[in-house]
Design a protein around this motif. Structure first.
Motif, PDB file in Angstrom:
ATOM      1  N   PHE A 155     -24.770  10.596  -9.332  1.00 55.36           N
ATOM      2  CA  PHE A 155     -23.423  10.051  -9.520  1.00 55.36           C
ATOM      3  C   PHE A 155     -22.525  11.122 -10.093  1.00 55.36           C
ATOM      4  N   PRO A 156     -21.271  11.164  -9.697  1.00 52.94           N
ATOM      5  CA  PRO A 156     -20.659  10.310  -8.686  1.00 52.94           C
ATOM      6  C   PRO A 156     -21.181  10.639  -7.288  1.00 52.94           C
ATOM      7  N   GLY A 157     -21.105   9.654  -6.420  1.00 50.69           N
ATOM      8  CA  GLY A 157     -21.568   9.865  -5.055  1.00 50.69           C
ATOM      9  C   GLY A 157     -20.675  10.835  -4.297  1.00 50.69           C
ATOM     10  N   THR A 158     -19.381  10.746  -4.544  1.00 54.88           N
ATOM     11  CA  THR A 158     -18.406  11.591  -3.857  1.00 54.88           C
ATOM     12  C   THR A 158     -17.351  12.069  -4.838  1.00 54.88           C
ATOM     13  N   VAL A 159     -16.970  13.335  -4.720  1.00 55.63           N
ATOM     14  CA  VAL A 159     -15.840  13.913  -5.445  1.00 55.63           C
ATOM     15  C   VAL A 159     -14.739  14.173  -4.427  1.00 55.63           C
ATOM     16  N   VAL A 160     -13.545  13.710  -4.728  1.00 53.81           N
ATOM     17  CA  VAL A 160     -12.395  13.926  -3.858  1.00 53.81           C
ATOM     18  C   VAL A 160     -11.407  14.820  -4.604  1.00 53.81           C
ATOM     19  N   PHE A 161     -11.108  15.969  -4.029  1.00 53.37           N
ATOM     20  CA  PHE A 161     -10.050  16.810  -4.583  1.00 53.37           C
ATOM     21  C   PHE A 161      -8.753  16.412  -3.899  1.00 53.37           C
ATOM     22  N   VAL A 162      -7.771  16.014  -4.701  1.00 54.14           N
ATOM     23  CA  VAL A 162      -6.498  15.544  -4.181  1.00 54.14           C
ATOM     24  C   VAL A 162      -5.456  16.631  -4.394  1.00 54.14           C
ATOM     25  N   VAL A 163      -4.861  17.075  -3.299  1.00 53.61           N
ATOM     26  CA  VAL A 163      -3.833  18.107  -3.364  1.00 53.61           C
ATOM     27  C   VAL A 163      -2.496  17.507  -2.959  1.00 53.61           C
ATOM     28  N   PHE A 164      -1.452  18.112  -3.490  1.00 53.05           N
ATOM     29  CA  PHE A 164      -0.109  17.599  -3.238  1.00 53.05           C
ATOM     30  C   PHE A 164       0.573  18.339  -2.095  1.00 53.05           C
ATOM     31  N   ASP A 165       0.282  19.638  -1.946  1.00 59.03           N
ATOM     32  CA  ASP A 165       1.003  20.430  -0.950  1.00 59.03           C
ATOM     33  C   ASP A 165       0.054  21.289  -0.124  1.00 59.03           C
ATOM     34  N   GLU A 166       0.602  21.901   0.915  1.00 64.17           N
ATOM     35  CA  GLU A 166      -0.187  22.721   1.834  1.00 64.17           C
ATOM     36  C   GLU A 166      -0.785  23.947   1.151  1.00 64.17           C
TER      37      GLU A 166
END
Length: 187
Positions: free
Chosen positions: A164-175
């Motif tokens: 755990f965690p099963g998935t890590v999501v990196f969240v980006v705002f721009d290109e």
């Protein structure tokens, strides 16, 4: 009555093992937890911190006030957990990143601690998915490419040893940020 904010689904985002890369608004993401790039007061601020507090509502602020009463805030590199309030996420993990001062004041070590401590809290709660913004890359001035490399390194190391965690999501705002994370994930 306003209509509810549509959820943002990360499951279709590009995958790199148990890591995903998503471009969009972290406050709308349907992960079980999101990470807040907080300040030491935990009372909200600008950027991602302000957006999370606004979207999550008063329950997050109240939980942060209780943490402040117990321990006096949150130090750089540390992390604390609260409710998600009105967010789609069940939890918010608040972590305080370092202010960039040229890289010679333990900034890389403190930023790595932000990811390790946040991931440890996610593991303790056994969350299926957790989303991270670019910690310290806004007003704190951490160079985005270096921050992305640290984030990816720490997530890979943690996921390699924990279920755990099963998935890590990196969240980006721009290109620009997206390119930096893609480079780090493909390295």
């Amino acid at each position: 009555m306003p209509s509810p904010t549509p959820l943002a689904y990360w499951r279709d985002a590009p995958a790199f093992g148990r890591i995903r890369l998503y471009q969009g608004d972290i406050t709308k993401l349907d992960t079980e937890a999101i990470v807040n790039a907080a300040n030491t007061s935990l009372l909200g601020g600008g950027g991602v911190d302000g957006a999370i507090h606004r979207a999550g509502g008063p329950a997050i602020l109240e939980a942060c006030r209780q943490i402040r009463a117990r321990q006096g805030g949150c130090q750089p590199g540390a992390a604390v957990l609260t409710t998600g309030g009105r967010l789609p996420a069940r939890y918010v993990i608040h972590t305080v990143g370092p202010v960039w001062q040229g890289g010679h004041k333990q900034e890389p070590e403190l930023l790595a601690c932000c990811y390790r401590h946040s991931l440890a809290l996610a593991e303790q709660q056994q969350v299926a998915s957790v989303a991270f913004p670019g910690i310290s890359t806004g007003i704190y001035g951490y160079p985005k490419a270096e921050a992305a490399a640290i984030a990816v390194r720490e997530a890979r190391a943690f996921l390699g040893e924990h279920a755990f965690p099963g998935t890590v999501v990196f969240v980006v705002f721009d290109e620009e940020a997206r390119r930096f994370y893609e480079q780090a994930l493909q390295a």
